[in-house]
Structure formats: structure tokens, C-alpha cells
Scaffold this motif. Structure first.
Motif: not given
Ligand SMILES: Cc1ncc(C[n+]2csc(CCOP(=O)(O)OP(=O)(O)O)c2C)c(N)n1
Ligand code: SF4
Ligand code: SF4
Ligand code: SF4
Lengths: 67, 246
Positions: B89-91, B115-117, B198-200
Motif C-alpha cells: 500500500v503506497v501513499f 495511479e492506484n495510490i 481500501q480503494n487502493q
């Protein structure tokens, strides 16, 4: 009865817990910690309802609560 | 007796120093760490930390983190997300000077690519770390070291609303502005952060959470005065609301 524990060494006396406690359980004390802050103290433990509001808002994670 | 609130494992052991007294960076970083612990993500999350007082988070967070050059956190997070094991999980954790000024290109393009971040954007309407210069988000009339008479629209333009700007793009799936000025606000902010992570996990794409914050030190106020200022001025300019939830 609930019990609120404040870390007197890392508290920075920001007063956010004091102003967000619905039961006036907390206040800033008169002694300073090694960093020079007049850390928050429990002045009316009996009134505490364990709502955790003080702990949720504490920016320094200095409050822990027991019930 | 049962402990009903303890310092999250997502933060290092208590220490002296760190953020200034009453700075909401403290509340926000703690909330991020709590949400990661609650979602059981502490051993697979990586925070890409921007430049500014957000850097001080490296002293707090007790999970993987790295620093990006000023403004470039969304680009670094993009590379990390594509290269890291799938379940990472990258934020990013960025301030308003970092994200909306020097990093405006990186945030726009990461958002536009979907991007899925997850982006954690802390808006305190000033450059905190460097001493209180005007930021893109400084309020009209608000004084800063570089605008001693207050922000003036004719000369400096209007405050930038990043949620609204990003809401013009097609790709983002979640955009929400929250405020941590009260315990209720913190709990709402945690819900938004949870949704963003959760979306990620669900592979949905780009989530953006703007958290309204303060800078008591450079605003020249006590922590309680800065909360009053936020309620009276900042939250009127920056409306707390959900802009998108797909
Ligand atoms: C390339 C580069 N330019 C300028 C700086 C100086 N600098 C450090 S922090 C900062 C602004 C940070 O402001 P913000 O992102 O709002 O964070 P805050 O400190 O308010 O949390 C600037 C301009 C730098 N470190 N690197
Ligand atoms: S738990 Fe609630 S009532 Fe007890 S001290 Fe904290 S804020 Fe006050
Ligand atoms: S909120 Fe935390 S740091 Fe601030 S006065 Fe209370 S215990 Fe101390
Ligand atoms: S300078 Fe401002 S933003 Fe930075 S830690 Fe201090 S109060 Fe917070």
C-alpha cells in the motif's frame, strides 16, 4: 471508574485535550516537564465518562485511557 | 481495568521533540498510523514523505517510509507502486507548499493517470517549515512573511482549492476534504483515510484526502487560537465535503 493517563514527559501543553473534554476533567498543571511545558493533568477523574475525545485529539499521542 | 485507548503501534515510542505544540500534523500523522493499524496494513504500507514539516513524520511513523524530493512524492509513489510487490500500500504525505506549488505537475499527472495510490494532503495554508511564507493556499488577507500586508488578490491571485481542481479530472475515484479541528472531525478524517486505503486495496485507483490543518507557530497563535482561526476563516474558504466517491 475510567482512568486517564497523561504522559507528563511528552505532553506539550497544547490544551487541545482540555478544551475538548466535555466534562472538564483535565487542566494544564503548574509544574513544567523537562521540555518546559506545563503538562496537562487530571483534576476531576470522577467526572470522566471515558469518551476518549481527549485522546483522539492529542497531537502527541500522550493520553491513554482505561475503563 | 481494560485499556480502551492506547498509543498506536504505527507510531514509534513516545519521545520529546517533533511537531510544535498543538500542530495538527501531529493529529493527522497519528490518525494515519491508527488507520493503518486498524486495517492491519502496518507491515505492507510505505509512506512517501514530501518536504516540509511532513518530513518530521519520519521521526513518528513506525512503518516503511521514504523521502521524495520537494513536490515529487506522487511521482516517486508511482514508481514504487509499479515496482513493489502487488500487495504494497503506497501513499504520500505532503503539505500544501509541497503538493500545490513546487509539486503541482506531479500531483496533476499522477491523478490524471489514475495511479492506484493514496494521497494524504495536509493543508495549513502556509509554508510551515521554512518560516511562514505565502503558500498557494494562503487565505485572502492572511499575512505571511512574504505578504506582510496579507494576501492580495490583485497581486497574488486566489487561494488554490486542490480538491476542486482535481475534481475536474476523469480518473480519480475518491476526493474528500476533512478537518481535524475537533474529535468528531478527526473520526471523520479517519473514515476518509480508511476509504482511501481500501480503494487502493481494491485496485480502484487514485484517492485524494485533503486534511485541513494549522500552523500555530507561523500563524503566531496559541494552539487554541489557531483552532478558532480555522473555524472562523480557513473552513469558510475550504469547504469540508466529499467531492467524489466512485
Ligand atoms: C527543491 C527545494 N526547494 C525549496 C526547498 C525549501 N523548502 C523546504 S520546506 C518548503 C515548504 C514546505 O511547505 P508545506 O509543503 O506547506 O509544508 P509545511 O511545512 O507547512 O507542513 C520549502 C519551500 C527545498 N527543500 N527544496
Ligand atoms: S475520556 Fe472524555 S471525559 Fe474523560 S478526560 Fe477524556 S475527554 Fe474528558
Ligand atoms: S492534547 Fe496531548 S499534548 Fe496537548 S495538552 Fe493534552 S496531553 Fe498534552
Ligand atoms: S512549523 Fe507549523 S506546520 Fe511545522 S510543526 Fe510547527 S506548527 Fe506544525
Amino acid at each position: 471508574m475510567p482512568k486517564v493517563e497523561i504522559n507528563s514527559v511528552t505532553c506539550k501543553a497544547c490544551e487541545l485535550c482540555v478544551s475538548n473534554c466535555p466534562k472538564d476533567v483535565l487542566a494544564l498543571g503548574s509544574t513544567s516537564n523537562p521540555s518546559g511545558y506545563h503538562f496537562a493533568v487530571v483534576v476531576n477523574q470522577d467526572a470522566c465518562i471515558a469518551c476518549k475525545m481527549c485522546a483522539v485529539i492529542c497531537p502527541d499521542g500522550a493520553i491513554e485511557i482505561y475503563k | 481495568m481494560e485499556k480502551i485507548y492506547s498509543r498506536t503501534k504505527g507510531l514509534q515510542a513516545p519521545f520529546t521533540g517533533g511537531f510544535c505544540p498543538g500542530c495538527f500534523h501531529g493529529v493527522i500523522s497519528k490518525s494515519v498510523a491508527e488507520v493503518l493499524e486498524e486495517m492491519d496494513l502496518l507491515d505492507r504500507a510505505v509512506c512517501v514523505i514530501g518536504v516540509g514539516c511532513c518530513c518530521i513524520c519520519s521521526r513518528y511513523f513506525d512503518f516503511d517510509k521514504m523521502n521524495a524530493p520537494h513536490g515529487r512524492a506522487p511521482a516517486v509513489a508511482t514508481g514504487l507502486k509499479h515496482g513493489a510487490p502487488k500487495d504494497t500500500v503506497v501513499f504520500t504525505y505532503q503539505g500544501d507548499g509541497d503538493l500545490a506549488s513546487i509539486g503541482i505537475a506531479e500531483i496533476m499527472y499522477a491523478a490524471n493517470r489514475g495511479e492506484n495510490i493514496t494521497i494524504v494532503f495536509v493543508n495549513n495554508s502556509t509554508y510551515g517549515m521554512t518560516g511562514g511564507q505565502m503558500a498557494p493556499t494562503t487565505l485572502i488577507g492572511q499575512k505571511a512573511t512574504t505578504s506582510p500586508y496579507g494576501r492580495n488578490v490583485a497581486e497574488h491571485g486566489y487561494p488554490m482549492h486542490m480538491c476542486e481542481v482535481l475534481n475536474q479530472l476523469g480518473a480519480p475515484v475518491f476526493i474528500e476534504r476533512v478537518s481535524c479541528d475537533s474529535p468528531a472531525g478527526v473520526l471523520k478524517a479517519k473514515k476518509a483515510l480508511q476509504k482511501g486505503f481500501q480503494n487502493q486495496l481494491d485496485g480502484k485507483g487514485f484517492s485524494f484526502i485533503e486534511l485541513m490543518s494549522s500552523c500555530p507557530t507561523n500563524w503566531g497563535m496559541t494552539p487554541l487560537e489557531s483552532v478558532a482561526f480555522m473555524r472562523e476563516h480557513t473552513l469558510k474558504e475550504f469547504e469540508v465535503k466529499n467531492f467524489r466517491d466512485r
